[in-house]
Design an enzyme around this catalytic site. Structure first.
Site, PDB file in Angstrom:
ATOM      1  N   HIS A 107     -83.424  24.113  29.004  1.00 36.83           N
ATOM      2  CA  HIS A 107     -84.898  23.472  29.319  1.00 36.83           C
ATOM      3  C   HIS A 107     -85.252  22.538  28.051  1.00 36.83           C
ATOM      4  O   HIS A 107     -85.192  22.774  26.974  1.00 36.83           O
ATOM      5  CB  HIS A 107     -86.051  24.621  29.156  1.00 36.83           C
ATOM      6  CG  HIS A 107     -87.102  24.171  29.832  1.00 36.83           C
ATOM      7  ND1 HIS A 107     -87.605  24.188  31.001  1.00 36.83           N
ATOM      8  CD2 HIS A 107     -88.249  23.588  29.146  1.00 36.83           C
ATOM      9  CE1 HIS A 107     -88.582  23.661  31.159  1.00 36.83           C
ATOM     10  NE2 HIS A 107     -89.327  23.296  30.199  1.00 36.83           N
ATOM     11  N   ASP A 131     -88.166  19.094  27.358  1.00 38.30           N
ATOM     12  CA  ASP A 131     -88.985  18.384  27.969  1.00 38.30           C
ATOM     13  C   ASP A 131     -89.234  16.967  27.613  1.00 38.30           C
ATOM     14  O   ASP A 131     -90.312  16.350  27.540  1.00 38.30           O
ATOM     15  CB  ASP A 131     -90.518  19.230  27.379  1.00 38.30           C
ATOM     16  CG  ASP A 131     -90.807  20.335  28.567  1.00 38.30           C
ATOM     17  OD1 ASP A 131     -90.899  20.303  29.470  1.00 38.30           O
ATOM     18  OD2 ASP A 131     -90.906  21.476  28.067  1.00 38.30           O
ATOM     19  N   GLU A 144     -90.586  22.241  36.620  1.00 35.74           N
ATOM     20  CA  GLU A 144     -91.141  23.289  35.989  1.00 35.74           C
ATOM     21  C   GLU A 144     -92.647  23.825  36.612  1.00 35.74           C
ATOM     22  O   GLU A 144     -93.666  23.210  36.353  1.00 35.74           O
ATOM     23  CB  GLU A 144     -91.413  23.146  34.508  1.00 35.74           C
ATOM     24  CG  GLU A 144     -91.879  24.451  33.708  1.00 35.74           C
ATOM     25  CD  GLU A 144     -91.910  23.995  32.131  1.00 35.74           C
ATOM     26  OE1 GLU A 144     -91.984  25.062  31.544  1.00 35.74           O
ATOM     27  OE2 GLU A 144     -91.684  22.742  31.865  1.00 35.74           O
ATOM     28  N   HIS A 174     -96.034  27.646  36.439  1.00 38.16           N
ATOM     29  CA  HIS A 174     -96.034  27.261  34.920  1.00 38.16           C
ATOM     30  C   HIS A 174     -97.073  28.396  34.477  1.00 38.16           C
ATOM     31  O   HIS A 174     -97.009  29.337  34.458  1.00 38.16           O
ATOM     32  CB  HIS A 174     -96.353  25.798  34.619  1.00 38.16           C
ATOM     33  CG  HIS A 174     -96.378  25.328  33.157  1.00 38.16           C
ATOM     34  ND1 HIS A 174     -97.387  25.074  32.303  1.00 38.16           N
ATOM     35  CD2 HIS A 174     -95.289  25.245  32.281  1.00 38.16           C
ATOM     36  CE1 HIS A 174     -96.959  24.699  31.407  1.00 38.16           C
ATOM     37  NE2 HIS A 174     -95.663  25.032  31.140  1.00 38.16           N
ATOM     38  N   HIS A 188     -91.933  31.985  32.618  1.00 36.49           N
ATOM     39  CA  HIS A 188     -93.486  31.644  32.935  1.00 36.49           C
ATOM     40  C   HIS A 188     -94.129  32.467  33.939  1.00 36.49           C
ATOM     41  O   HIS A 188     -95.087  32.657  34.170  1.00 36.49           O
ATOM     42  CB  HIS A 188     -93.643  30.278  33.410  1.00 36.49           C
ATOM     43  CG  HIS A 188     -93.653  29.081  32.336  1.00 36.49           C
ATOM     44  ND1 HIS A 188     -94.761  29.121  31.235  1.00 36.49           N
ATOM     45  CD2 HIS A 188     -92.827  28.174  31.626  1.00 36.49           C
ATOM     46  CE1 HIS A 188     -94.542  28.372  30.480  1.00 36.49           C
ATOM     47  NE2 HIS A 188     -93.516  27.654  30.677  1.00 36.49           N
ATOM     48  N   HIS A 231     -85.806  29.473  29.954  1.00 36.12           N
ATOM     49  CA  HIS A 231     -86.253  29.401  28.317  1.00 36.12           C
ATOM     50  C   HIS A 231     -87.539  30.805  28.177  1.00 36.12           C
ATOM     51  O   HIS A 231     -88.637  30.379  28.281  1.00 36.12           O
ATOM     52  CB  HIS A 231     -87.073  28.228  27.944  1.00 36.12           C
ATOM     53  CG  HIS A 231     -88.451  27.520  28.827  1.00 36.12           C
ATOM     54  ND1 HIS A 231     -88.298  27.854  30.007  1.00 36.12           N
ATOM     55  CD2 HIS A 231     -89.506  27.221  28.303  1.00 36.12           C
ATOM     56  CE1 HIS A 231     -89.450  27.102  30.710  1.00 36.12           C
ATOM     57  NE2 HIS A 231     -90.197  26.974  29.509  1.00 36.12           N
ATOM     58  N   ASP A 279     -86.478  24.619  24.710  1.00 33.50           N
ATOM     59  CA  ASP A 279     -87.735  24.284  24.884  1.00 33.50           C
ATOM     60  C   ASP A 279     -87.982  22.885  23.969  1.00 33.50           C
ATOM     61  O   ASP A 279     -89.233  22.723  23.778  1.00 33.50           O
ATOM     62  CB  ASP A 279     -88.907  25.283  24.852  1.00 33.50           C
ATOM     63  CG  ASP A 279     -90.075  24.710  25.717  1.00 33.50           C
ATOM     64  OD1 ASP A 279     -89.917  23.945  26.581  1.00 33.50           O
ATOM     65  OD2 ASP A 279     -91.113  25.579  25.588  1.00 33.50           O
TER      66      ASP A 279
END
Length: 393
Positions: free
Chosen positions: A21, A23, A126, A153, A194, A215, A323
């Site tokens: 993961h 971003d 995500e 999420h 999540h 993650h 992350d």
């Protein structure tokens, strides 16, 4: 350089990191509205980002699941459109840097990229809000290259409970179970980061393919709802999936949990989303940290989680999902994507074998995607696409 550092770099040259993961796409959206000339990741971007190509190379990254995340308050068609824009920028990155990145849709593509010395680039959506309650949209995302979807999420959605919101379904609704089955049929990995613990358990019950946690770390080591309870970790061996430990301090260091709640509230007090990674958002975060020194996680903190996850889930069911560019704060020694050798050196000092580390960094993630592909072939031979719809109200 210590002997462990040298050994870590040697190992990563053979068995590079598959990170679950990152971003970067969202950071590019927020910071420069996808103007890649302003954030040319072929050059050092450490003033703005955790990620660029030189640091990915220094970190020994061989495959990256790029998150095509959109915020949970993006609802309906807005969420779908924003997800498509995120997919578009990942494909643009791959096209812009063909000598460094290779689009990967399969486990074979990952192995081919490793053989070529390129970084396999995969995508993960995500949050189930990205499909706007549409299985056809789910299939379209898969066709565009998305190879996992995180079921939620931070907010509970119409068919699945989040770890950080009030439950409405006590796990997955009937439609949520159908989403999992359709992901199995497509060959899209079910990502349980999540989601609530009940959603984790429901998905493990329903899924015929291995699941992932892209993650998430161990709840027994840091009691945060974003982490994985031991009873869920124990079920990964029978499922075949992989739990990829994250580096986010508030998920790995108990002392950081309360501090981060105050930092998030400070962001909201300034009229900013707590995940804002724009220059304005980072300025507010840095000012708060200067006035309120934060508890510092380290590579050893993350290693503590991996030790526990290996003990409970087994070495065949663990991985790494940093992350980066999705968090304002990172551990000492894991400040950016160049830091993975520090974690591997820490694990070598804890007497992890090369065989175990090869599973952690590369082999487990590749095996899990390959197994999902095998299940998908079997499921597609058995049945066609689902046209179940969700009726609200």
């Amino acid at each position: 350089m210590s002997s462990s550092q040298g050994a870590a770099q040697d190992l990563l040259a053979r068995w590079p990191v598959v990170d679950g993961h990152n971003d970067l796409p969202w950071a590019l959206r927020e910071q420069v509205r996808y103007d890649l000339d302003r954030r040319d990741i072929a050059a050092d971007q450490s003033a703005h980002l955790h990620t660029d190509l030189p640091r990915l190379r220094a970190g020994g990254v061989g495959a990256q699941f790029w998150s095509v995340y959109v915020r949970a308050d993006y609802a309906g068609d807005k969420a779908v459109s924003a997800t498509l824009e995120q997919i578009d920028v990942v494909r643009e990155l791959v096209a812009r840097y063909p000598g460094e990145l290779r689009l990967a849709l399969t486990a074979d593509d990952m192995e081919a990229a490793r053989a070529e010395g390129r970084i396999a680039s995969l995508m993960g959506a995500e949050g189930g809000h990205s499909i706007n309650n549409s299985l056809a949209t789910l299939r379209a995302l898969h066709q565009l290259g998305v190879r996992y979807m995180t079921l939620t999420h931070n907010d509970t959605i119409d068919w699945a409970d989040s770890a950080t919101d009030e439950p409405r379904h006590h796990g997955l609704s009937a439609f949520g179970e159908e989403v999992v089955r359709e992901m199995n049929r497509c060959g899209m990995l079910v990502d349980l980061s999540h989601v609530s613990a009940d959603t984790m358990r429901d998905a493990l019950r329903v899924s015929t393919a291995p699941v992932i946690f892209s993650h998430s770390s161990a709840r027994a080591v840091c009691d945060h709802p974003r982490n994985i309870p031991d009873d869920v970790l124990e079920r990964l061996s029978s499922n075949g999936g992989v739990a990829m430990a994250t580096f986010v301090p508030k998920f790995v260091l108990p002392a950081a949990v309360e501090w981060t709640l105050r930092a998030d509230e400070n962001m909201r007090a300034h009229g900013l989303h707590h995940l804002d990674t724009t220059e304005a958002g980072m300025t507010v975060q840095r000012a708060f940290e200067a006035a309120n020194p934060r508890p510092k996680a380290t590579a050893a903190t993350v290693a503590d989680h991996l030790d526990h996850m290996r003990e409970v889930a087994g070495v065949d069911h663990i991985g790494i999902g940093g992350d980066f560019d999705g968090t304002a704060f990172t551990p000492d020694g894991l400040a950016d994507v160049a830091g993975y050798p520090n974690l591997i050196a820490e694990l070598l000092d804890r007497k992890w074998s090369e065989a175990d580390l090869a599973k952690l960094t590369w082999r487990n993630a590749v095996r899990t995607l390959r197994a999902a592909e095998d299940v998908a072939r079997s499921e597609r031979a058995r049945r066609g696409p689902s046209h179940v719809t969700l009726t609200l109200g």
